[in-house]
Design an enzyme around this catalytic site. Sequence first.
Site, PDB file in Angstrom:
ATOM      1  N   GLU A   1      21.107  16.744  88.246  1.00  0.00           N
ATOM      2  CA  GLU A   1      20.353  16.199  87.102  1.00  0.00           C
ATOM      3  C   GLU A   1      18.896  16.270  87.520  1.00  0.00           C
ATOM      4  O   GLU A   1      18.448  15.515  88.380  1.00  0.00           O
ATOM      5  CB  GLU A   1      20.806  14.762  86.802  1.00  0.00           C
TER       6      GLU A   1
ATOM      7  N   GLU B   1       6.358  19.375  84.661  1.00  0.00           N
ATOM      8  CA  GLU B   1       6.628  17.940  84.664  1.00  0.00           C
ATOM      9  C   GLU B   1       5.549  17.226  85.472  1.00  0.00           C
ATOM     10  O   GLU B   1       5.356  17.483  86.652  1.00  0.00           O
ATOM     11  CB  GLU B   1       8.006  17.674  85.267  1.00  0.00           C
TER      12      GLU B   1
ATOM     13  N   CYS C   1      12.373  10.943  84.272  1.00  0.00           N
ATOM     14  CA  CYS C   1      12.630  12.364  84.042  1.00  0.00           C
ATOM     15  C   CYS C   1      12.736  12.707  82.560  1.00  0.00           C
ATOM     16  O   CYS C   1      12.461  13.833  82.159  1.00  0.00           O
ATOM     17  CB  CYS C   1      13.914  12.781  84.763  1.00  0.00           C
TER      18      CYS C   1
ATOM     19  N   LYS D   1      22.317   9.183 100.381  1.00  0.00           N
ATOM     20  CA  LYS D   1      20.971   9.246 100.953  1.00  0.00           C
ATOM     21  C   LYS D   1      19.960   8.762  99.930  1.00  0.00           C
ATOM     22  O   LYS D   1      19.845   9.317  98.829  1.00  0.00           O
ATOM     23  CB  LYS D   1      20.606  10.674 101.374  1.00  0.00           C
TER      24      LYS D   1
END
Length: 1163
Positions: A252, A384, A286, A176
């Site tokens: 992750e 973040e 990231c 996906k």
Amino acid sequence: MGIPETIETRLFINGEFSESSDGKTFDIHNPSTLELVAKVYEASEEDTDRAVAAAKTAFPAWSALSPNQRGVYFKKLANLIRESNDELATLEALSMGRPVGEYSDAFVCASRFDRYAEIGYTVQGTTSVQTPGFINMTLRQPYGVVAGIIPWNVPLIMLSGKLAPALIVGNTVVLKSSEKAPLTSAKVASLVQKAGFPPGVINIITGVGNVSGSILSHHMDVRALSFTGSGRTGRIIQAAAANSNLKQVMLELGGKSPTVVFDDADIEVAIKESAYSAVTNSGQVCMASSRVYVQDTIAEKFIELFKDNFSKTVVMGDPLEKGTTHGPQADEAQHKMVLRYLESGKKSGHLVIGGIAPSDRKGFYIQPTIFANTPEDAAIMKEEVFGPVVNINVFKTEEEVLEKANDSEFGLYASVYTKNIDRALRFATGLESGTVGVNCTSPTLAAGMPFGGYKGSGTGREGEPNYSMSNFLETKTVIIKIVMAEASASSTHILRQLIIFTVPGPCRYCSRTGTTCRIGTPRRKRPYYHVTEEEYQCSLRILEYFFPDQELNLQSLRSIAKDIGNGTFVTPPSQQPQTPSPNEQTSSGEEECSQDAEPVVESVNDLHEPLGCMMKDSRGKYRYVGAHSEIPFNAAVCSLGDDSAKGSSIIGPPKIGSYPPTLFTPSPSIDESVSNDRYYLPPRESCDYYISKFLEDVHCTYWFYSIEFFLNRVNNTYSESATCVTSSWMYSLYSIFAIGAASYDEQDDRSSHRVAADEKTSTDYIALAKQLVPAVYDEADIDGVRGLAIMSIVLENLCSRVSSYLYMGASIQIAYSLGLHRDQMPESGDSMEREQNRRIWWTLFTLDQEIASRGGSPTLIDERSLKINTPLPSEQILYSGMHTPLSWLLTYVSLCRLKREIIQVVYTDRSTNTRTISFSTISTLLLSLQKWHRLIPPHLKHDVPAPPTQKRAVAVLHLHYWGSTILLCRPFLLYLVLKHTTLGSSKKVWFERMGKTCIDAAQKSLTILQQMAVDSTLSSLTAFDSTCLLRLIMIFILAYAHTKLQQYRSSIEAAICALRGMQQIGFCQMVTEETPMRLADLGIVGNTEVINAGVLLDDDLFAQLWGNFDPNFMNSLQTQQSLDLVFDDTSSFDLNSEILQFTNLDDSIVIDSSQPYSSFDMR
């Protein structure tokens, strides 16, 4: 580069492109121009199910191919991806703003397929011939259907990272793509079709996460799932996997990567690389270096050069133009989120450059931004941002910056720039991150190395080739029995002789008695090589008789043996041993009192309270024991049916040992060691062992130190230039050494090494610590608080109950003087010190509850009369350590408050004419406990797998809960056993329910303790574990007395077995040795035997003996069973009421003695 004439937007399922089943689409806009690029079909639930079904159908044929055959398709696909590089770059620029001049992802993707095409044969299992008569092997096999969910920031790299390793080992895949950047994935799907992959092997869909992503996470036919994305979504996926088929999940997740720059680093390189890391792909990476810590001596220069780098190297513009290095954010939602963080950063830190969206551009652009000197607890430092934003803060020392760098729930990537190799290695090991770059930073990665995160940055590892392939492989063990040729008569004879010589012969005791020797069974921890347990115990009794005033340990026994061998032994004068004789032990309280002067008896009567009992200690002093203590309840159970105890207010002494034990006598070397300039310290190896035992078994539930801070202080104490070594600090260390040395002394396989390594025993360290007590009182600092509290744990485990309570009181009084209960701090204190003090205060709160409950004494911290302003600690600022789960202390404090309420309601003194408690009060407390159990955080639930280092803390928390339930219900179980014949039928229903609840809590506690034994987390270093087991034995005795059911006998034996399996230290040793004697007095012995004891358990006998009693003067048994209830709620006896149904008790808990075994005779 020109825009493609046609853009594929359909779903790729079973080798064909199709529109979504419901025709639903979503729009993709160019984030640079805001123009519509395409309408993409969104996968529905039906489409997702269809993709999984196609993959499931394709799996048998695909997994049957060899790696070479699969690799042929890989090579074709890799070539097609390379040829399509320009088109893929354009599609990425159109969908999420990636500059085409910076784009190399297609070549990375193609190279990955090329490598995996040739690596499939490296997947191999193992073989073993270590089991005689068998050849064993492991197989590595594909899961079947696996799923990949990829992010939008680098979709092509993530696509190849999921597809290639999963496919080459034989899985089929449903992938996906993100709804933010689906175009390159759809283009690759067309290349998959062109490369000729069999239908259903690769299925590529796109859509929103709460539809197709949720279906894949919950799907029962998906056996493994690899996800890269946000932490919030990762947690949802993991929960969905747990609630469906427990599929293997690799996560992750996000990062907040720190970069540390020391003044000896190559500053230009550090600036160039960290600046590129912060803004590449518009900061949407990231592992971006979003937190930079620079040493104070170069900070000003570093920030100025960093600012210049942004100005010179960042070229903002149209991502379709080759000169552009900085494009827009991916979409409007991402743009708004970054702007919110910028506004927050302006309020908390100093803005150096940027901080706005450029006004001259139409799209979702953000200027590269630098903040300086931002507080560590600011949102922009903790969360973040996923934008071109970097925070630069200044540090002075290594210790300071390491603590700051690790003060994050993320741990994906970290970097350090320095030319000092020792420092580099210290940071490489000290940084809590899955990847650490030394003199480099992200996006630099190493080929063949794993990549993944610590803490909230994910689970599992990816890495070419083996780490990634292992994520998609199951491991199966195959056991093959070999049929051997029939052995000859001679070889059979030899084999028989070998077996005979292998099995140990009978011990001396079994040889003399002619019984079967069981010495070959697994031995106890004490090395009974030539003697049985009976011989050992008899020998010990004889030695104690002749040496009543001497501590019998290895050192003293060696000394006696040496004196006898040399002829210098002097026979001690004949005297009676300290242990009371059986007659004395069974005498009534009045007979014991008669040995003392008359005023003592009068003082006992004066001190005795309606709900309290007196207990005579080894020094002849009578000590008050409150009703909520375990001691009077245990005494009540052990005195069941004992007519001599009727009307007594005195709890009988223990059968074994003297409690508290005799005062500790320092070793000869202790006095001189204290007078030295330096305090005595054990060898560092011994110290490390003691500390490890303390952290594993004690500190996990009684938090007193930040681990990094504590270990640094220990290192400093052992250094040649040790500074700030105070008496309070050494007192704390000696208390910890006393805990660890107790465990060390009991390890037979290390005992010889222990004597050579450290001349001090656990007792020696207690004596060393006690010599420092006056100085500790004078210093009265936070180390004194810690040390005295730890010493109270030590003394409680040595059965010095009163001393433990007093030391706990001293610790709390010093804490009061420091203002810990009011959250007071000196002006020089920082936020980290404040959080430490908060955690210490609430640890004292919980430990005070435990120590006070042991003796039934009032707690020293009483929130009813004391105003406590100290909030519970924040675990975002101060990490609780690897042995203590997050939210553990907060959860336990709430349970302690409930337990205090139970004690105040059920066990507080009441006048003789108001010895009743209302039904609604008890039911409210019971329901409050159940509510607490339901609302504990999911990761603290007992049925949720916990990390090995946290298993003890989680188990202890649940033992406290079930112990609180037993504390509330046990008086009613005892009342039911003693007064069952006089209870009315309606009232009896409720009492039986309370009794069942008590037994249910005991059974669940036993299950937890047995699992702790399996996990090797049971500990004898505190009194807690053995106290729990003793509590359960008492409950099961009552259950067995009432029902005569064998299941409760088995539970008693299981608890005794658990006790014997623990290290025999302190309180555990006392319980292990004395409990079987108490059981024998009640007619219960091991192996389902019944002996002719003085009393056999019988309800009618109990009721007759205890039917009449004086409410103003009762012994421990009578006080425990004298509570009554007032049923103030008309629904009390409604079998459908909440209180009668909430416990969910199973049918195996039987408590009505009139139903089963009504004619059973123990005789």
